[in-house]
Design an enzyme around this catalytic site. Sequence first.
Site, PDB file in Angstrom:
ATOM      1  N   THR A   1       0.651  -1.208  -0.030  1.00 11.00           N
ATOM      2  CA  THR A   1      -0.018  -0.001  -0.149  1.00 11.00           C
ATOM      3  C   THR A   1       0.944   1.104   0.038  1.00 11.00           C
ATOM      4  O   THR A   1       1.588   1.429   0.817  1.00 11.00           O
ATOM      5  CB  THR A   1      -0.951   0.014   1.109  1.00 11.00           C
TER       6      THR A   1
ATOM      7  N   LYS B   1      -6.661   0.971  -3.816  1.00 11.76           N
ATOM      8  CA  LYS B   1      -6.420   0.366  -2.331  1.00 11.76           C
ATOM      9  C   LYS B   1      -6.295   1.388  -1.379  1.00 11.76           C
ATOM     10  O   LYS B   1      -6.885   1.187  -0.343  1.00 11.76           O
ATOM     11  CB  LYS B   1      -4.969  -0.049  -2.412  1.00 11.76           C
TER      12      LYS B   1
ATOM     13  N   LYS C   1       0.033   3.949   8.967  1.00  9.86           N
ATOM     14  CA  LYS C   1       0.952   4.382   7.725  1.00  9.86           C
ATOM     15  C   LYS C   1      -0.424   4.426   6.794  1.00  9.86           C
ATOM     16  O   LYS C   1      -0.413   5.397   5.900  1.00  9.86           O
ATOM     17  CB  LYS C   1       1.504   3.218   7.210  1.00  9.86           C
TER      18      LYS C   1
END
Length: 305
Positions: free
Chosen positions: A104, A180, A248
Amino acid sequence: MNDQDGSARPRVGVVGLGAMGLGMARSLRAAGYDVGVHDLRPDVAAGFARDGGTVFPSPGDLAAEVDVLVSVVVNAEQVESVLFGADGAAGRLRPGAVFVMCSTVDPGWSEALEGRLAERGVRYLDAPISGGAARAATGELTMMTSGAAEAYAVADPVLEAMSSTVYRLGDRAGLGSKVKVVNQLLAGVHIAAAAEAMALGLKAGVPAEALYEVITHSAGNSWMFENRMAHVLAGDYTPLSAVDIFVKDLGIVLDSARPERFPLPLAATAHQMFLQASASGLGGEDDSAVIKIFPGIDLPEPTEA
């Protein structure tokens, strides 16, 4: 690394044998591939190789032997290291080989990476994944991919061996990562909301098992509530996906929207919840441990093995 049945299937390598990467490598092996692997933890790589496969000492050594190199590391910084670090893969992948990036990352970074690799004659697929460790181990991941037709032509059988669904979202990198980002917005918000709801029920004195049973059979249920609150019921915060992963990932979500001046109030709140959990020393625990930020609740104790 030799193809045992003599067919024209691509030679494949996997860098990063974490919860997802190890399952993906095993799925490839189950599909009949002789899988080359590299991981910074030699014992993990050796454990995989004991049941078949070949360990390589560096990403570059592995890259020199494969047609498709699958990277399953944590973030863009680690991908940079895999490709351009000491004995990195970028300089040793042969022209026409395909680099499949499953992390990602910021979509703009992924778009730029396609151009950087093209300068070396290397094809690229932007291919973030979803489904968790269990689905990785059974080859049932969802892959959100984008890239040139020439890259798919080489990598398609590898993608199919690792996943149940491969979405082809466009002919250039970045689109897979954009989807995503949306998925991670929903995943992070759902986990945070599930933790908040469970915490409220516990604070109100509802037995945890009863609350879980009712909600998972009611309209308020979500996949994340059902999956993550089962960890809370078991008192098991072994990190399948850690708190810091969502620090994150939700950070990437917010960063991607900022240039567009696009408001994401729920994502921002969820990000703060995960940041609070991380700052409290919970960053390495399962992301369901975000429930521990709520005061005055009695969480279930670990169940007996």
